[in-house]
Design a protein around this motif. Structure first.
Motif, short mmCIF file in Angstrom:
data_model
loop_
_atom_site.label_atom_id
_atom_site.label_comp_id
_atom_site.label_asym_id
_atom_site.label_seq_id
_atom_site.Cartn_x
_atom_site.Cartn_y
_atom_site.Cartn_z
N ARG A 43 0.88 -1.17 0.00
CA ARG A 43 0.00 0.00 0.00
C ARG A 43 0.91 1.22 0.00
N ILE A 44 0.88 1.96 -1.09
CA ILE A 44 1.85 3.03 -1.29
C ILE A 44 1.15 4.33 -1.67
N VAL A 45 1.49 5.41 -0.95
CA VAL A 45 1.07 6.76 -1.32
C VAL A 45 2.29 7.42 -1.94
N VAL A 46 2.16 7.90 -3.17
CA VAL A 46 3.26 8.61 -3.82
C VAL A 46 3.02 10.10 -3.61
N ASP A 47 3.93 10.73 -2.86
CA ASP A 47 3.86 12.16 -2.57
C ASP A 47 4.48 12.92 -3.74
N LEU A 48 3.64 13.64 -4.47
CA LEU A 48 4.09 14.36 -5.67
C LEU A 48 4.36 15.84 -5.40
N THR A 49 4.32 16.24 -4.14
CA THR A 49 4.46 17.66 -3.78
C THR A 49 5.72 18.29 -4.38
N ALA A 50 6.83 17.58 -4.39
CA ALA A 50 8.10 18.14 -4.86
C ALA A 50 8.47 17.65 -6.26
N LEU A 51 7.55 16.96 -6.94
CA LEU A 51 7.81 16.53 -8.32
C LEU A 51 7.50 17.69 -9.24
N LYS A 52 8.48 18.13 -9.99
CA LYS A 52 8.34 19.32 -10.84
C LYS A 52 7.97 18.99 -12.27
N PHE A 53 8.20 17.76 -12.71
CA PHE A 53 7.95 17.40 -14.11
C PHE A 53 7.76 15.89 -14.20
N CYS A 54 6.87 15.48 -15.09
CA CYS A 54 6.68 14.05 -15.35
C CYS A 54 6.31 13.89 -16.82
N ASP A 55 7.06 13.05 -17.54
CA ASP A 55 6.74 12.81 -18.94
C ASP A 55 6.03 11.46 -19.11
N SER A 56 5.82 11.05 -20.34
CA SER A 56 5.09 9.81 -20.62
C SER A 56 5.81 8.57 -20.09
N VAL A 57 7.12 8.60 -20.05
CA VAL A 57 7.87 7.47 -19.49
C VAL A 57 7.60 7.36 -17.99
N GLY A 58 7.55 8.48 -17.32
CA GLY A 58 7.23 8.48 -15.89
C GLY A 58 5.82 7.97 -15.65
N LEU A 59 4.87 8.43 -16.45
CA LEU A 59 3.49 7.95 -16.32
C LEU A 59 3.41 6.45 -16.55
N SER A 60 4.16 5.96 -17.51
CA SER A 60 4.19 4.53 -17.80
C SER A 60 4.75 3.75 -16.61
N ALA A 61 5.74 4.31 -15.94
CA ALA A 61 6.31 3.65 -14.76
C ALA A 61 5.27 3.51 -13.67
N PHE A 62 4.44 4.54 -13.49
CA PHE A 62 3.37 4.46 -12.50
C PHE A 62 2.36 3.37 -12.87
N ILE A 63 1.99 3.31 -14.13
CA ILE A 63 1.00 2.33 -14.58
C ILE A 63 1.52 0.92 -14.39
N THR A 64 2.75 0.68 -14.79
CA THR A 64 3.35 -0.65 -14.63
C THR A 64 3.42 -1.04 -13.17
N SER A 65 3.82 -0.11 -12.32
CA SER A 65 3.91 -0.39 -10.88
C SER A 65 2.55 -0.70 -10.30
N LYS A 66 1.54 0.05 -10.71
CA LYS A 66 0.19 -0.19 -10.20
C LYS A 66 -0.29 -1.58 -10.57
#
Length: 113
Positions: A43-66
């Protein structure tokens, strides 16, 4: 990008991301999640408060992890996205795929329900 586990309870881990998540840094996200994925029910909460940029590769990493987390009966949610990132997640349809909370505390509280 830096990825730091800032809270590690028996039931919920908070993973704070700082900087830019892109093709050059996505491997760091996978590495940070690898240990958390070893939990019996991650059970993981990803804190995005300090994330300044996310591209499609980053989004893909989230999807794969989920997908891996869901297969183990756990969940992955987001908290603290700035307006740009929150809009990006909604625009690409991830708002229906992930729980997105305004604050980390909100995400943790929802986990306790």
């Amino acid at each position: 990008m830096r990825a730091i586990v800032i809270e590690h309870r028996s039931d919920v881990a908070v993973l704070q991301l700082c900087g830019e998540l892109d093709a050059d840094t996505a491997a760091r996200l996978y590495t940070a999640l690898a240990d958390l994925l070893e939990r019996p029910v991650p059970r993981i909460v990803v804190d995005l408060t300090a994330l300044k940029f996310c591209d499609s590769v980053g989004l893909s990493a989230f999807i794969t992890s989920k997908q891996v987390i869901a297969a183990r009966g756990g969940w992955l949610s987001f908290a603290g996205a700035d307006p740009f990132l929150a809009q990006l997640l909604e625009t690409v349809g991830l708002g229906r795929y992930f729980a997105i909370f305004p604050e980390v505390e909100d995400a943790i509280a929802a986990a306790q329900l």
